[in-house]
Scaffold this motif. Structure first.
Motif, PDB file in Angstrom:
ATOM      1  N   ARG A  54       0.846  -1.193   0.000  1.00  0.00           N
ATOM      2  CA  ARG A  54       0.000   0.000   0.000  1.00  0.00           C
ATOM      3  C   ARG A  54       0.882   1.244   0.000  1.00  0.00           C
ATOM      4  O   ARG A  54       1.809   1.358   0.786  1.00  0.00           O
ATOM      5  CB  ARG A  54      -0.914   0.002   1.208  1.00  0.00           C
ATOM      6  CG  ARG A  54      -1.981   1.077   1.100  1.00  0.00           C
ATOM      7  CD  ARG A  54      -3.117   0.873   2.057  1.00  0.00           C
ATOM      8  NE  ARG A  54      -3.871  -0.335   1.670  1.00  0.00           N
ATOM      9  CZ  ARG A  54      -4.233  -1.267   2.539  1.00  0.00           C
ATOM     10  NH1 ARG A  54      -3.936  -1.169   3.801  1.00  0.00           N
ATOM     11  NH2 ARG A  54      -4.913  -2.319   2.127  1.00  0.00           N
ATOM     12  N   GLY A  55       0.649   2.124  -0.934  1.00  0.00           N
ATOM     13  CA  GLY A  55       1.428   3.353  -1.035  1.00  0.00           C
ATOM     14  C   GLY A  55       2.626   3.232  -1.966  1.00  0.00           C
ATOM     15  O   GLY A  55       3.197   4.238  -2.363  1.00  0.00           O
ATOM     16  N   ALA A  56       3.006   2.020  -2.322  1.00  0.00           N
ATOM     17  CA  ALA A  56       4.129   1.840  -3.260  1.00  0.00           C
ATOM     18  C   ALA A  56       3.580   1.920  -4.685  1.00  0.00           C
ATOM     19  O   ALA A  56       2.682   1.165  -5.052  1.00  0.00           O
ATOM     20  CB  ALA A  56       4.817   0.500  -3.042  1.00  0.00           C
ATOM     21  N   PRO A  57       4.099   2.829  -5.492  1.00  0.00           N
ATOM     22  CA  PRO A  57       3.622   2.927  -6.872  1.00  0.00           C
ATOM     23  C   PRO A  57       4.009   1.699  -7.683  1.00  0.00           C
ATOM     24  O   PRO A  57       5.022   1.050  -7.403  1.00  0.00           O
ATOM     25  CB  PRO A  57       4.334   4.159  -7.425  1.00  0.00           C
ATOM     26  CG  PRO A  57       5.174   4.694  -6.339  1.00  0.00           C
ATOM     27  CD  PRO A  57       5.098   3.791  -5.164  1.00  0.00           C
ATOM     28  N   VAL A  58       3.194   1.381  -8.671  1.00  0.00           N
ATOM     29  CA  VAL A  58       3.430   0.235  -9.545  1.00  0.00           C
ATOM     30  C   VAL A  58       3.483   0.737 -10.982  1.00  0.00           C
ATOM     31  O   VAL A  58       2.577   1.434 -11.435  1.00  0.00           O
ATOM     32  CB  VAL A  58       2.306  -0.824  -9.402  1.00  0.00           C
ATOM     33  CG1 VAL A  58       2.515  -1.972 -10.372  1.00  0.00           C
ATOM     34  CG2 VAL A  58       2.227  -1.336  -7.971  1.00  0.00           C
ATOM     35  N   ALA A  59       4.556   0.380 -11.678  1.00  0.00           N
ATOM     36  CA  ALA A  59       4.670   0.678 -13.109  1.00  0.00           C
ATOM     37  C   ALA A  59       4.534  -0.648 -13.849  1.00  0.00           C
ATOM     38  O   ALA A  59       5.061  -1.670 -13.409  1.00  0.00           O
ATOM     39  CB  ALA A  59       6.020   1.310 -13.418  1.00  0.00           C
ATOM     40  N   VAL A  60       3.810  -0.647 -14.944  1.00  0.00           N
ATOM     41  CA  VAL A  60       3.642  -1.853 -15.757  1.00  0.00           C
ATOM     42  C   VAL A  60       4.418  -1.664 -17.049  1.00  0.00           C
ATOM     43  O   VAL A  60       4.232  -0.671 -17.752  1.00  0.00           O
ATOM     44  CB  VAL A  60       2.155  -2.135 -16.046  1.00  0.00           C
ATOM     45  CG1 VAL A  60       2.001  -3.369 -16.922  1.00  0.00           C
ATOM     46  CG2 VAL A  60       1.381  -2.300 -14.736  1.00  0.00           C
ATOM     47  N   VAL A  61       5.298  -2.614 -17.343  1.00  0.00           N
ATOM     48  CA  VAL A  61       6.127  -2.568 -18.548  1.00  0.00           C
ATOM     49  C   VAL A  61       5.679  -3.682 -19.479  1.00  0.00           C
ATOM     50  O   VAL A  61       5.680  -4.855 -19.096  1.00  0.00           O
ATOM     51  CB  VAL A  61       7.627  -2.750 -18.200  1.00  0.00           C
ATOM     52  CG1 VAL A  61       8.466  -2.835 -19.458  1.00  0.00           C
ATOM     53  CG2 VAL A  61       8.110  -1.632 -17.296  1.00  0.00           C
ATOM     54  N   ALA A  62       5.271  -3.323 -20.683  1.00  0.00           N
ATOM     55  CA  ALA A  62       4.960  -4.314 -21.717  1.00  0.00           C
ATOM     56  C   ALA A  62       6.265  -4.587 -22.449  1.00  0.00           C
ATOM     57  O   ALA A  62       6.691  -3.798 -23.286  1.00  0.00           O
ATOM     58  CB  ALA A  62       3.888  -3.783 -22.659  1.00  0.00           C
ATOM     59  N   SER A  63       6.912  -5.671 -22.111  1.00  0.00           N
ATOM     60  CA  SER A  63       8.222  -5.969 -22.685  1.00  0.00           C
ATOM     61  C   SER A  63       8.089  -6.734 -23.994  1.00  0.00           C
ATOM     62  O   SER A  63       7.009  -7.210 -24.337  1.00  0.00           O
ATOM     63  CB  SER A  63       9.059  -6.775 -21.686  1.00  0.00           C
ATOM     64  OG  SER A  63       8.447  -8.021 -21.434  1.00  0.00           O
ATOM     65  N   LYS A  64       9.189  -6.837 -24.686  1.00  0.00           N
ATOM     66  CA  LYS A  64       9.298  -7.589 -25.940  1.00  0.00           C
ATOM     67  C   LYS A  64       8.345  -7.077 -27.006  1.00  0.00           C
ATOM     68  O   LYS A  64       7.754  -7.835 -27.752  1.00  0.00           O
ATOM     69  CB  LYS A  64       9.070  -9.083 -25.682  1.00  0.00           C
ATOM     70  CG  LYS A  64      10.014  -9.638 -24.630  1.00  0.00           C
ATOM     71  CD  LYS A  64       9.755 -11.091 -24.382  1.00  0.00           C
ATOM     72  CE  LYS A  64      10.590 -11.590 -23.234  1.00  0.00           C
ATOM     73  NZ  LYS A  64      10.355 -12.988 -22.969  1.00  0.00           N
ATOM     74  N   ARG A  65       8.196  -5.767 -27.085  1.00  0.00           N
ATOM     75  CA  ARG A  65       7.298  -5.161 -28.067  1.00  0.00           C
ATOM     76  C   ARG A  65       7.990  -4.928 -29.398  1.00  0.00           C
ATOM     77  O   ARG A  65       7.465  -4.236 -30.250  1.00  0.00           O
ATOM     78  CB  ARG A  65       6.775  -3.839 -27.530  1.00  0.00           C
ATOM     79  CG  ARG A  65       5.893  -4.036 -26.319  1.00  0.00           C
ATOM     80  CD  ARG A  65       5.362  -2.757 -25.849  1.00  0.00           C
ATOM     81  NE  ARG A  65       4.672  -2.097 -26.956  1.00  0.00           N
ATOM     82  CZ  ARG A  65       4.001  -0.987 -26.865  1.00  0.00           C
ATOM     83  NH1 ARG A  65       3.923  -0.370 -25.717  1.00  0.00           N
ATOM     84  NH2 ARG A  65       3.419  -0.452 -27.891  1.00  0.00           N
TER      85      ARG A  65
END
Length: 172
Positions: free
Chosen positions: A150-161
Protein backbone atom coordinates in the motif's frame (compact mmCIF):
# COMPACT_ATOMS: atom_id res chain seq x y z
CA UNK A 1 -18.47 9.23 -69.20
CA UNK A 2 -18.03 8.99 -65.47
CA UNK A 3 -14.58 8.51 -64.10
CA UNK A 4 -13.85 5.24 -62.37
CA UNK A 5 -13.51 5.60 -58.60
CA UNK A 6 -9.93 5.60 -57.40
CA UNK A 7 -8.97 2.76 -55.16
CA UNK A 8 -6.22 3.03 -52.68
CA UNK A 9 -3.70 0.30 -52.10
CA UNK A 10 -3.81 -0.94 -48.50
CA UNK A 11 -1.09 0.55 -46.37
CA UNK A 12 1.73 -1.77 -45.45
CA UNK A 13 2.03 -2.37 -41.74
CA UNK A 14 5.19 -0.83 -40.40
CA UNK A 15 7.56 -3.00 -38.48
CA UNK A 16 8.03 -1.48 -35.05
CA UNK A 17 11.50 -0.34 -34.21
CA UNK A 18 13.10 -1.90 -31.19
CA UNK A 19 14.45 0.54 -28.66
CA UNK A 20 18.19 0.20 -28.21
CA UNK A 21 18.93 -1.69 -24.98
CA UNK A 22 20.26 1.28 -23.04
CA UNK A 23 17.38 3.51 -24.13
CA UNK A 24 14.93 0.90 -22.87
CA UNK A 25 16.73 0.60 -19.53
CA UNK A 26 17.16 4.33 -19.03
CA UNK A 27 13.53 4.97 -19.94
CA UNK A 28 12.46 2.54 -17.20
CA UNK A 29 14.50 4.57 -14.71
CA UNK A 30 13.11 7.84 -16.10
CA UNK A 31 9.56 6.53 -15.69
CA UNK A 32 10.33 5.45 -12.14
CA UNK A 33 11.60 8.92 -11.30
CA UNK A 34 8.65 10.72 -12.90
CA UNK A 35 5.90 8.38 -11.77
CA UNK A 36 7.18 7.93 -8.26
CA UNK A 37 8.40 11.47 -7.62
CA UNK A 38 11.74 10.31 -6.26
CA UNK A 39 13.78 13.45 -5.81
CA UNK A 40 15.61 12.89 -2.55
CA UNK A 41 19.07 11.43 -2.29
CA UNK A 42 19.44 8.02 -0.79
CA UNK A 43 18.69 4.40 -1.44
CA UNK A 44 15.46 3.07 -2.83
CA UNK A 45 14.31 -0.52 -3.02
CA UNK A 46 12.42 -1.64 -6.11
CA UNK A 47 10.88 -4.97 -7.05
CA UNK A 48 10.88 -6.28 -10.61
CA UNK A 49 8.02 -8.76 -10.83
CA UNK A 50 6.14 -10.58 -13.57
CA UNK A 51 5.61 -14.07 -14.91
CA UNK A 52 8.63 -16.14 -15.87
CA UNK A 53 10.31 -15.09 -19.13
CA UNK A 54 8.71 -11.62 -19.02
CA UNK A 55 11.97 -9.67 -19.43
CA UNK A 56 12.68 -8.71 -15.80
CA UNK A 57 16.18 -10.18 -15.61
CA UNK A 58 17.24 -8.72 -18.96
CA UNK A 59 16.07 -5.26 -17.87
CA UNK A 60 17.86 -5.63 -14.51
CA UNK A 61 21.15 -6.62 -16.11
CA UNK A 62 20.92 -3.87 -18.72
CA UNK A 63 20.38 -1.30 -16.01
CA UNK A 64 23.27 -2.65 -13.96
CA UNK A 65 25.68 -3.04 -16.89
CA UNK A 66 25.32 0.45 -18.35
CA UNK A 67 27.61 0.69 -21.38
CA UNK A 68 28.42 -3.04 -21.32
CA UNK A 69 24.75 -4.06 -21.45
CA UNK A 70 24.91 -6.09 -24.67
CA UNK A 71 27.75 -8.26 -23.39
CA UNK A 72 26.08 -8.87 -20.06
CA UNK A 73 22.60 -9.88 -21.22
CA UNK A 74 23.58 -12.25 -23.97
CA UNK A 75 23.10 -15.41 -21.88
CA UNK A 76 20.29 -14.68 -19.44
CA UNK A 77 18.99 -17.80 -17.72
CA UNK A 78 15.62 -18.21 -15.96
CA UNK A 79 15.50 -16.80 -12.43
CA UNK A 80 14.98 -19.60 -9.93
CA UNK A 81 15.04 -17.46 -6.78
CA UNK A 82 16.03 -13.83 -7.16
CA UNK A 83 18.69 -11.52 -8.58
CA UNK A 84 19.61 -8.24 -6.95
CA UNK A 85 21.66 -5.35 -8.32
CA UNK A 86 22.35 -1.86 -7.03
CA UNK A 87 22.08 0.79 -9.71
CA UNK A 88 23.30 4.36 -9.23
CA UNK A 89 21.04 6.59 -11.22
CA UNK A 90 20.13 10.18 -11.80
CA UNK A 91 23.05 11.77 -9.98
CA UNK A 92 22.52 13.39 -6.65
CA UNK A 93 23.33 10.24 -4.73
CA UNK A 94 20.26 8.20 -5.69
CA UNK A 95 20.72 4.45 -5.67
CA UNK A 96 18.24 1.73 -6.45
CA UNK A 97 18.49 -1.74 -4.99
CA UNK A 98 16.51 -3.67 -7.59
CA UNK A 99 15.21 -7.13 -6.76
CA UNK A 100 14.26 -9.36 -9.69
CA UNK A 101 12.18 -12.10 -8.09
CA UNK A 102 11.46 -15.26 -10.11
CA UNK A 103 8.06 -15.46 -11.75
CA UNK A 104 7.31 -19.15 -12.25
CA UNK A 105 4.03 -20.29 -10.71
CA UNK A 106 5.77 -22.10 -7.82
CA UNK A 107 7.77 -18.99 -6.80
CA UNK A 108 5.03 -16.34 -7.16
CA UNK A 109 3.49 -17.12 -3.75
CA UNK A 110 6.87 -16.19 -2.22
CA UNK A 111 6.79 -12.66 -3.68
CA UNK A 112 5.12 -11.38 -0.50
CA UNK A 113 8.34 -11.98 1.44
CA UNK A 114 10.02 -9.25 -0.64
CA UNK A 115 7.33 -6.54 -0.26
CA UNK A 116 8.40 -5.01 3.07
CA UNK A 117 10.47 -1.86 2.62
CA UNK A 118 9.91 -1.63 -1.13
CA UNK A 119 9.46 1.86 -2.55
CA UNK A 120 8.17 0.80 -5.97
CA UNK A 121 7.18 -2.19 -8.09
CA UNK A 122 7.84 -2.60 -11.79
CA UNK A 123 5.60 -5.34 -13.20
CA UNK A 124 6.66 -6.87 -16.53
CA UNK A 125 4.22 -8.36 -19.03
CA UNK A 126 5.56 -10.27 -22.03
CA UNK A 127 3.76 -8.75 -25.03
CA UNK A 128 4.36 -11.89 -27.08
CA UNK A 129 2.85 -14.34 -24.58
CA UNK A 130 -0.83 -13.94 -25.37
CA UNK A 131 -1.69 -17.34 -23.91
CA UNK A 132 -0.65 -16.19 -20.43
CA UNK A 133 -1.89 -12.60 -20.60
CA UNK A 134 -4.84 -13.41 -18.31
CA UNK A 135 -2.48 -15.06 -15.82
CA UNK A 136 -0.22 -11.98 -15.89
CA UNK A 137 -3.21 -9.70 -15.31
CA UNK A 138 -4.42 -11.88 -12.42
CA UNK A 139 -1.00 -11.74 -10.73
CA UNK A 140 -0.93 -7.97 -11.16
CA UNK A 141 -4.37 -7.63 -9.57
CA UNK A 142 -3.23 -9.74 -6.61
CA UNK A 143 -0.29 -7.33 -6.16
CA UNK A 144 -2.67 -4.38 -6.14
CA UNK A 145 -4.48 -5.85 -3.15
CA UNK A 146 -1.37 -6.49 -1.05
CA UNK A 147 -1.48 -4.47 2.19
CA UNK A 148 2.34 -4.44 2.48
CA UNK A 149 2.58 -2.66 -0.88
CA UNK A 150 0.00 0.00 0.00
CA UNK A 151 1.43 3.35 -1.04
CA UNK A 152 4.13 1.84 -3.26
CA UNK A 153 3.62 2.93 -6.87
CA UNK A 154 3.43 0.23 -9.55
CA UNK A 155 4.67 0.68 -13.11
CA UNK A 156 3.64 -1.85 -15.76
CA UNK A 157 6.13 -2.57 -18.55
CA UNK A 158 4.96 -4.31 -21.72
CA UNK A 159 8.22 -5.97 -22.69
CA UNK A 160 9.30 -7.59 -25.94
CA UNK A 161 7.30 -5.16 -28.07
CA UNK A 162 9.96 -5.20 -30.78
CA UNK A 163 8.36 -7.81 -33.02
CA UNK A 164 5.20 -8.49 -34.97
CA UNK A 165 3.70 -10.71 -32.26
CA UNK A 166 3.76 -8.14 -29.48
CA UNK A 167 0.54 -6.43 -28.40
CA UNK A 168 2.02 -3.03 -29.15
CA UNK A 169 3.67 -4.18 -32.34
CA UNK A 170 2.30 -4.58 -35.82
CA UNK A 171 0.69 -7.95 -35.12
CA UNK A 172 -3.01 -8.63 -34.84
Amino acid sequence: AAAAPRTRAPARPRAPRAAPPLVMASSIMDHLRKAFGLKARGAYRGLLLGLDASGRTTALYRLAAGDDADAMVENVIPTIGFNVETVAWGGGGRRWELWDVGGCDKIRPLWRHYFAGSHAVVYFIDSWDRERLADAAHSLLLLAGEPSLRGAPVAVVASKRDGDGGRGGGGS
